[in-house]
Design a protein around this motif. Structure first.
Motif, PDB file in Angstrom:
ATOM      1  N   HIS A 159     -11.388  -7.111   6.224  1.00 29.80           N
ATOM      2  CA  HIS A 159     -12.776  -7.080   5.646  1.00 29.80           C
ATOM      3  C   HIS A 159     -13.076  -5.638   5.084  1.00 29.80           C
ATOM      4  O   HIS A 159     -13.869  -4.746   5.363  1.00 29.80           O
ATOM      5  CB  HIS A 159     -13.688  -7.266   6.785  1.00 29.80           C
ATOM      6  CG  HIS A 159     -13.541  -8.551   7.514  1.00 29.80           C
ATOM      7  ND1 HIS A 159     -13.700  -9.543   6.762  1.00 29.80           N
ATOM      8  CD2 HIS A 159     -13.078  -8.666   8.741  1.00 29.80           C
ATOM      9  CE1 HIS A 159     -13.132 -10.791   7.493  1.00 29.80           C
ATOM     10  NE2 HIS A 159     -12.852 -10.132   8.687  1.00 29.80           N
ATOM     11  N   ALA A 160     -12.012  -5.103   3.896  1.00 33.34           N
ATOM     12  CA  ALA A 160     -12.161  -3.872   3.190  1.00 33.34           C
ATOM     13  C   ALA A 160     -11.870  -4.295   1.994  1.00 33.34           C
ATOM     14  O   ALA A 160     -11.270  -5.112   1.597  1.00 33.34           O
ATOM     15  CB  ALA A 160     -11.130  -2.791   4.036  1.00 33.34           C
ATOM     16  N   SER A 161     -12.251  -3.351   0.886  1.00 28.31           N
ATOM     17  CA  SER A 161     -12.118  -3.253  -0.433  1.00 28.31           C
ATOM     18  C   SER A 161     -10.670  -2.514  -0.822  1.00 28.31           C
ATOM     19  O   SER A 161     -10.552  -1.317  -0.187  1.00 28.31           O
ATOM     20  CB  SER A 161     -13.247  -2.905  -1.017  1.00 28.31           C
ATOM     21  OG  SER A 161     -14.528  -3.812  -0.810  1.00 28.31           O
ATOM     22  N   PHE A 162      -9.918  -3.069  -1.693  1.00 25.87           N
ATOM     23  CA  PHE A 162      -8.738  -2.292  -2.301  1.00 25.87           C
ATOM     24  C   PHE A 162      -8.823  -2.711  -3.691  1.00 25.87           C
ATOM     25  O   PHE A 162      -8.673  -3.765  -4.141  1.00 25.87           O
ATOM     26  CB  PHE A 162      -7.616  -2.935  -1.631  1.00 25.87           C
ATOM     27  CG  PHE A 162      -6.340  -2.131  -2.383  1.00 25.87           C
ATOM     28  CD1 PHE A 162      -6.129  -0.870  -1.695  1.00 25.87           C
ATOM     29  CD2 PHE A 162      -5.402  -2.521  -3.406  1.00 25.87           C
ATOM     30  CE1 PHE A 162      -5.014  -0.207  -2.228  1.00 25.87           C
ATOM     31  CE2 PHE A 162      -4.483  -1.997  -3.830  1.00 25.87           C
ATOM     32  CZ  PHE A 162      -4.124  -0.746  -3.332  1.00 25.87           C
ATOM     33  N   VAL A 163      -9.415  -1.936  -4.638  1.00 23.57           N
ATOM     34  CA  VAL A 163      -9.727  -2.116  -6.015  1.00 23.57           C
ATOM     35  C   VAL A 163      -8.722  -1.256  -6.756  1.00 23.57           C
ATOM     36  O   VAL A 163      -8.596  -0.159  -6.579  1.00 23.57           O
ATOM     37  CB  VAL A 163     -10.902  -1.796  -6.311  1.00 23.57           C
ATOM     38  CG1 VAL A 163     -11.204  -2.425  -7.732  1.00 23.57           C
ATOM     39  CG2 VAL A 163     -11.935  -2.658  -5.509  1.00 23.57           C
ATOM     40  N   THR A 164      -7.780  -1.863  -7.674  1.00 26.66           N
ATOM     41  CA  THR A 164      -7.134  -1.156  -8.530  1.00 26.66           C
ATOM     42  C   THR A 164      -7.991  -0.997  -9.919  1.00 26.66           C
ATOM     43  O   THR A 164      -8.503  -2.041 -10.612  1.00 26.66           O
ATOM     44  CB  THR A 164      -5.912  -2.042  -8.877  1.00 26.66           C
ATOM     45  OG1 THR A 164      -5.184  -2.196  -7.579  1.00 26.66           O
ATOM     46  CG2 THR A 164      -4.936  -1.319  -9.882  1.00 26.66           C
ATOM     47  N   CYS A 165      -7.817   0.112 -10.605  1.00 24.31           N
ATOM     48  CA  CYS A 165      -8.460   0.414 -11.965  1.00 24.31           C
ATOM     49  C   CYS A 165      -7.459   1.030 -13.025  1.00 24.31           C
ATOM     50  O   CYS A 165      -6.700   1.458 -12.727  1.00 24.31           O
ATOM     51  CB  CYS A 165      -9.869   0.871 -11.684  1.00 24.31           C
ATOM     52  SG  CYS A 165      -9.555   2.871 -11.258  1.00 24.31           S
ATOM     53  N   CYS A 166      -8.066   0.903 -14.093  1.00 29.93           N
ATOM     54  CA  CYS A 166      -7.403   1.685 -15.205  1.00 29.93           C
ATOM     55  C   CYS A 166      -5.976   1.395 -15.261  1.00 29.93           C
ATOM     56  O   CYS A 166      -4.751   2.417 -15.660  1.00 29.93           O
ATOM     57  CB  CYS A 166      -7.412   3.057 -15.101  1.00 29.93           C
ATOM     58  SG  CYS A 166      -9.017   3.813 -14.659  1.00 29.93           S
ATOM     59  N   LEU A 167      -5.529   0.213 -15.438  1.00 27.71           N
ATOM     60  CA  LEU A 167      -4.208  -0.372 -15.493  1.00 27.71           C
ATOM     61  C   LEU A 167      -3.709  -0.118 -16.929  1.00 27.71           C
ATOM     62  O   LEU A 167      -4.377  -0.693 -17.671  1.00 27.71           O
ATOM     63  CB  LEU A 167      -3.917  -1.908 -15.273  1.00 27.71           C
ATOM     64  CG  LEU A 167      -3.696  -2.299 -13.735  1.00 27.71           C
ATOM     65  CD1 LEU A 167      -3.851  -3.753 -13.863  1.00 27.71           C
ATOM     66  CD2 LEU A 167      -2.582  -1.499 -13.046  1.00 27.71           C
ATOM     67  N   GLN A 168      -2.464   0.427 -17.157  1.00 25.58           N
ATOM     68  CA  GLN A 168      -1.910   0.395 -18.532  1.00 25.58           C
ATOM     69  C   GLN A 168      -1.527  -0.719 -18.998  1.00 25.58           C
ATOM     70  O   GLN A 168      -1.142  -1.789 -18.176  1.00 25.58           O
ATOM     71  CB  GLN A 168      -0.610   1.548 -18.494  1.00 25.58           C
ATOM     72  CG  GLN A 168      -1.349   2.939 -18.147  1.00 25.58           C
ATOM     73  CD  GLN A 168      -2.175   3.534 -18.975  1.00 25.58           C
ATOM     74  OE1 GLN A 168      -2.120   3.008 -20.285  1.00 25.58           O
ATOM     75  NE2 GLN A 168      -3.296   4.151 -18.586  1.00 25.58           N
ATOM     76  N   PRO A 169      -1.239  -0.971 -20.134  1.00 22.15           N
ATOM     77  CA  PRO A 169      -1.024  -2.369 -20.710  1.00 22.15           C
ATOM     78  C   PRO A 169       0.544  -2.966 -20.271  1.00 22.15           C
ATOM     79  O   PRO A 169       0.595  -4.108 -19.672  1.00 22.15           O
ATOM     80  CB  PRO A 169      -1.078  -2.186 -22.266  1.00 22.15           C
ATOM     81  CG  PRO A 169      -1.891  -1.236 -22.569  1.00 22.15           C
ATOM     82  CD  PRO A 169      -1.832  -0.274 -21.268  1.00 22.15           C
ATOM     83  N   ALA A 170       1.253  -1.988 -20.224  1.00 21.04           N
ATOM     84  CA  ALA A 170       2.613  -2.536 -19.657  1.00 21.04           C
ATOM     85  C   ALA A 170       2.591  -2.847 -18.257  1.00 21.04           C
ATOM     86  O   ALA A 170       3.269  -4.058 -17.702  1.00 21.04           O
ATOM     87  CB  ALA A 170       3.637  -1.391 -19.930  1.00 21.04           C
ATOM     88  N   VAL A 171       1.749  -2.148 -17.288  1.00 21.52           N
ATOM     89  CA  VAL A 171       1.661  -2.534 -15.953  1.00 21.52           C
ATOM     90  C   VAL A 171       0.835  -3.878 -15.903  1.00 21.52           C
ATOM     91  O   VAL A 171       1.371  -4.815 -14.984  1.00 21.52           O
ATOM     92  CB  VAL A 171       1.247  -1.440 -15.292  1.00 21.52           C
ATOM     93  CG1 VAL A 171       0.836  -1.531 -13.614  1.00 21.52           C
ATOM     94  CG2 VAL A 171       2.012   0.094 -15.261  1.00 21.52           C
TER      95      VAL A 171
END
Length: 96
Positions: A42-54
């Motif tokens: 019940h926690a948040s893990f958010v990924t941001c700003c991914l580069q196009p290749a990734v």
């Protein structure tokens, strides 16, 4: 190491990947596992700003849809706040 965050009172994490130009497959798998672990606790893990290749690599491994991804860090923190509100209002029923 990231699992230690789940023991803190504030256990939400935003992973800013703007400087990540490539990612090994085992790291991509680890990101997906972290996402699942945080959600289960019940926690948040958010990924941001991914580069196009990734982004493409994650998509090609069918992992992109498993991650909570936003274009900007500001939007990532907005997601964290919204998820916190949802957890307060609905309790654990939205996460199960």
């Amino acid at each position: 190491m990231m699992h230690e965050f789940l023991e803190n009172p504030v256990k939400n994490v935003v992973f800013n990947a703007e400087n990540v130009e490539s990612m090994a497959d085992d790291v991509a798998d680890c990101l997906a596992a972290l996402q699942a672990a945080f959600q289960a606790h019940h926690a948040s893990f958010v990924t941001c700003c991914l580069q196009p290749a990734v982004r493409q690599q994650l998509a090609s491994r069918d992992l992109l849809d498993l991650l909570n991804v936003t274009p900007t860090e500001s939007e990532a923190w907005d997601i964290v706040q919204m998820e916190e509100i949802e957890r307060e209002i609905f309790g654990n029923e939205t996460e199960d």
